[in-house]
Design an enzyme around this catalytic site. Structure first.
Site, PDB file in Angstrom:
ATOM      1  N   SER A 124       0.925  -1.405  -0.037  1.00  0.00           N
ATOM      2  CA  SER A 124       0.084  -0.159  -0.112  1.00  0.00           C
ATOM      3  C   SER A 124       0.783   1.150  -0.055  1.00  0.00           C
ATOM      4  CB  SER A 124      -0.810   0.001   1.186  1.00  0.00           C
ATOM      5  OG  SER A 124      -1.383   1.237   1.267  1.00  0.00           O
ATOM      6  N   TYR A 147      -1.635  -1.184  10.841  1.00  0.00           N
ATOM      7  CA  TYR A 147      -2.021  -1.667   9.335  1.00  0.00           C
ATOM      8  C   TYR A 147      -0.872  -1.619   8.358  1.00  0.00           C
ATOM      9  CZ  TYR A 147      -3.792  -1.187   4.560  1.00  0.00           C
ATOM     10  OH  TYR A 147      -3.701  -1.420   3.092  1.00  0.00           O
ATOM     11  N   LYS A 151       2.199  -3.964   6.267  1.00  0.00           N
ATOM     12  CA  LYS A 151       2.577  -3.964   4.926  1.00  0.00           C
ATOM     13  C   LYS A 151       4.122  -3.745   4.722  1.00  0.00           C
ATOM     14  CE  LYS A 151      -1.636  -4.296   3.153  1.00  0.00           C
ATOM     15  NZ  LYS A 151      -2.055  -5.720   2.495  1.00  0.00           N
TER      16      LYS A 151
HETATM   17  N1  UFG Z   1     -12.606  11.532   3.715  1.00  0.00           N
HETATM   18  C1  UFG Z   1     -13.518  12.190   3.999  1.00  0.00           C
HETATM   19  N2  UFG Z   1     -14.643  11.716   4.426  1.00  0.00           N
HETATM   20  C2  UFG Z   1     -15.028  10.946   4.677  1.00  0.00           C
HETATM   21  C3  UFG Z   1     -13.934   9.695   4.280  1.00  0.00           C
HETATM   22  C4  UFG Z   1     -12.709  10.146   3.898  1.00  0.00           C
HETATM   23  O1  UFG Z   1     -13.265  13.522   4.038  1.00  0.00           O
HETATM   24  O2  UFG Z   1     -15.967   9.988   4.995  1.00  0.00           O
HETATM   25  C5  UFG Z   1     -11.254  12.224   3.018  1.00  0.00           C
HETATM   26  C6  UFG Z   1     -10.159  11.886   3.703  1.00  0.00           C
HETATM   27  O3  UFG Z   1      -9.974  12.907   4.816  1.00  0.00           O
HETATM   28  C7  UFG Z   1      -8.913  11.752   2.884  1.00  0.00           C
HETATM   29  C8  UFG Z   1      -9.756  11.032   1.407  1.00  0.00           C
HETATM   30  O4  UFG Z   1     -11.055  11.480   1.913  1.00  0.00           O
HETATM   31  O5  UFG Z   1      -8.664  13.003   2.525  1.00  0.00           O
HETATM   32  C9  UFG Z   1      -9.417   9.716   1.300  1.00  0.00           C
HETATM   33  O6  UFG Z   1      -9.845   8.997   2.410  1.00  0.00           O
HETATM   34  P1  UFG Z   1      -9.942   7.344   2.380  1.00  0.00           P
HETATM   35  O7  UFG Z   1     -10.213   6.951   3.771  1.00  0.00           O
HETATM   36  O8  UFG Z   1     -10.906   6.918   1.287  1.00  0.00           O
HETATM   37  O9  UFG Z   1      -8.574   6.910   2.064  1.00  0.00           O
HETATM   38  P2  UFG Z   1      -7.192   7.216   2.679  1.00  0.00           P
HETATM   39  O10 UFG Z   1      -6.282   7.989   1.878  1.00  0.00           O
HETATM   40  O11 UFG Z   1      -7.199   7.865   4.059  1.00  0.00           O
HETATM   41  O12 UFG Z   1      -6.799   5.403   3.100  1.00  0.00           O
HETATM   42  C10 UFG Z   1      -6.637   4.746   1.827  1.00  0.00           C
HETATM   43  C11 UFG Z   1      -6.567   3.462   2.512  1.00  0.00           C
HETATM   44  C12 UFG Z   1      -5.791   2.797   3.165  1.00  0.00           C
HETATM   45  C13 UFG Z   1      -4.495   2.848   2.317  1.00  0.00           C
HETATM   46  C14 UFG Z   1      -4.234   4.320   1.878  1.00  0.00           C
HETATM   47  C15 UFG Z   1      -2.908   4.282   1.131  1.00  0.00           C
HETATM   48  O13 UFG Z   1      -8.001   3.339   3.014  1.00  0.00           O
HETATM   49  O14 UFG Z   1      -5.869   1.401   3.660  1.00  0.00           O
HETATM   50  O15 UFG Z   1      -5.276   4.810   1.220  1.00  0.00           O
HETATM   51  O16 UFG Z   1      -2.635   5.710   0.909  1.00  0.00           O
HETATM   52  F1  UFG Z   1      -3.216   2.589   3.316  1.00  0.00           F
END
Ligand code: UFG
Length: 330
Positions: A124, A147, A151
């Site tokens: 990841s 997590y 990885k």
């Molecule tokens: N976000 C919101 N509201 C929500 C959910 C997310 O504003 O309800 C925002 C987050 O703050 C972030 C973006 O949307 O800016 C993406 O968030 P995600 O939770 O969809 O994804 P992340 O980038 O936080 O994490 C993902 C995977 C992880 C992985 C990571 C790798 O969930 O497993 O990408 O970079 F490790």
């Protein structure tokens, strides 16, 4: 090749099974269905019209996996199986270290025993921590949650094994943010309970199941202040695995490769694209930053193009359309 997919009934595993079958490979799935359903196997059959064999088996169980490998003459393994909820990993670190490390080590021990030299691992972009984007594969790594550390540690294990076992070939795929679903609407990401990730949350607001999306922070140093990520269509990601396992068959050693598009979008851009392409209004409000989030994450995707001759093709509009089709079907 005859390829074993551990965790092959999951979100990325099931899409990869489809692309491998469509490319003429044979697929065997091993899944304990802890975060997926056996019905997915029928959907993969329905999409491809191909034969596929599935075992209910846990990769941490050495004897179960040994039996499977004795029954089937496997040429290559793609190891997807593992827990993946960042927040849960902070609350239950031992659950994550035990399961993710144990399943990876057990599988690698077994492939050594059966002399299966081709291996691909689901890593990841989280291993880049908060390095300045775009991230290329040579950048320093470090994680912010258990997590992510699993990885990171498994990547190191694969590198060490490649030194001790010269015939071995391990490709470490660092995924950015997979979204979207298969165009058939038959497979996609299935969430038990309230989703943590952005796109599954948006589709549940669109369906009326959830009332309002919380946008976590609008004061990041990004063009509109909301978080920027490199979203990649899951079918593109799946096609990257086909290239990676074929690359592993022709090469030796450990290779780290990013699977991303090289283009970042903010949370507000995703909401707007989803609204436009699906003609649905998404109710949202801006709230505080989510602890642990970074401002921006984006891939340098050039190595995948150079080494695997792979690049992402699907547009953000496709990702939004396919995510919504799946939500309405699932
Ligand atoms: N976000 C919101 N509201 C929500 C959910 C997310 O504003 O309800 C925002 C987050 O703050 C972030 C973006 O949307 O800016 C993406 O968030 P995600 O939770 O969809 O994804 P992340 O980038 O936080 O994490 C993902 C995977 C992880 C992985 C990571 C790798 O969930 O497993 O990408 O970079 F490790």
């Amino acid at each position: 090749m005859k390829i074993l997919l551990t965790g092959g009934a999951g979100y990325i595993g099931s899409h990869t099974a489809v692309e491998l079958l469509n490319s003429g490979h044979e697929v065997i799935i091993a899944d304990n269905y802890s975060n997926s359903k056996p019905e997915i196997i029928d959907k993969i059959r329905e999409i491809t019209g191909k034969r596929i064999k599935a075992y209910e088996a846990d990769c941490c169980e050495y004897n179960q996996m040994k039996q499977l490998l004795s029954n089937e003459k496997i040429d290559a393994v793609i190891h997807f199986a593992g827990y993946k909820a960042v927040g849960e990993s902070v609350e239950k670190p031992l659950k994550y270290y035990r399961n993710n490390l144990d399943s990876a080590i057990t599988m690698i021990e077994l492939i050594k025993e059966f002399n299966i030299t081709n291996f691909v691992f689901s890593s990841s972009a989280t291993v880049y921590g908060d390095s300045a984007p775009p991230c290329d594969e040579t950048m320093n790594t470090g994680c912010t949650n258990p997590y992510g550390w699993t990885k990171y540690m498994i990547e190191q294990i694969v590198r060490d094994v490649s030194v001790a076992w010269p015939e071995f070939s391990g490709v470490l795929l660092r995924y950015f943010n997979p979204i979207g679903a298969h165009k058939s609407g038959l497979i996609g990401e299935k969430n038990n309970g309230i989703p943590n990730n952005l796109m599954p949350y948006i589709t549940k607001v669109a369906s009326g199941e959830l009332e309002k999306l919380s946008v976590f922070g609008c004061d990041y140093p990004t063009p509109d202040g909301t978080g920027v990520r490199d979203y990649i269509h899951v079918v593109d990601l799946a096609k990257g695995h086909v290239k990676a396992i074929e690359y592993a068959a022709d090469n030796k050693g450990a290779e780290v490769i990013n699977l991303g598009t090289g283009r970042g979008y903010s949370v507000l851009e995703i909401i707007k694209a989803f609204e436009k392409v699906n003609e649905i209004n998404i109710n949202y409000k801006i709230v505080e930053r989510r602890p642990g989030d970074i401002a921006e994450m984006c891939a340098d995707a050039r190595k995948a193009k150079r080494v695997l001759d792979w690049e992402a093709k699907e547009s953000l509009e496709d990702m939004c359309k396919d995510s919504w089709r799946w939500e309405q079907n699932c």
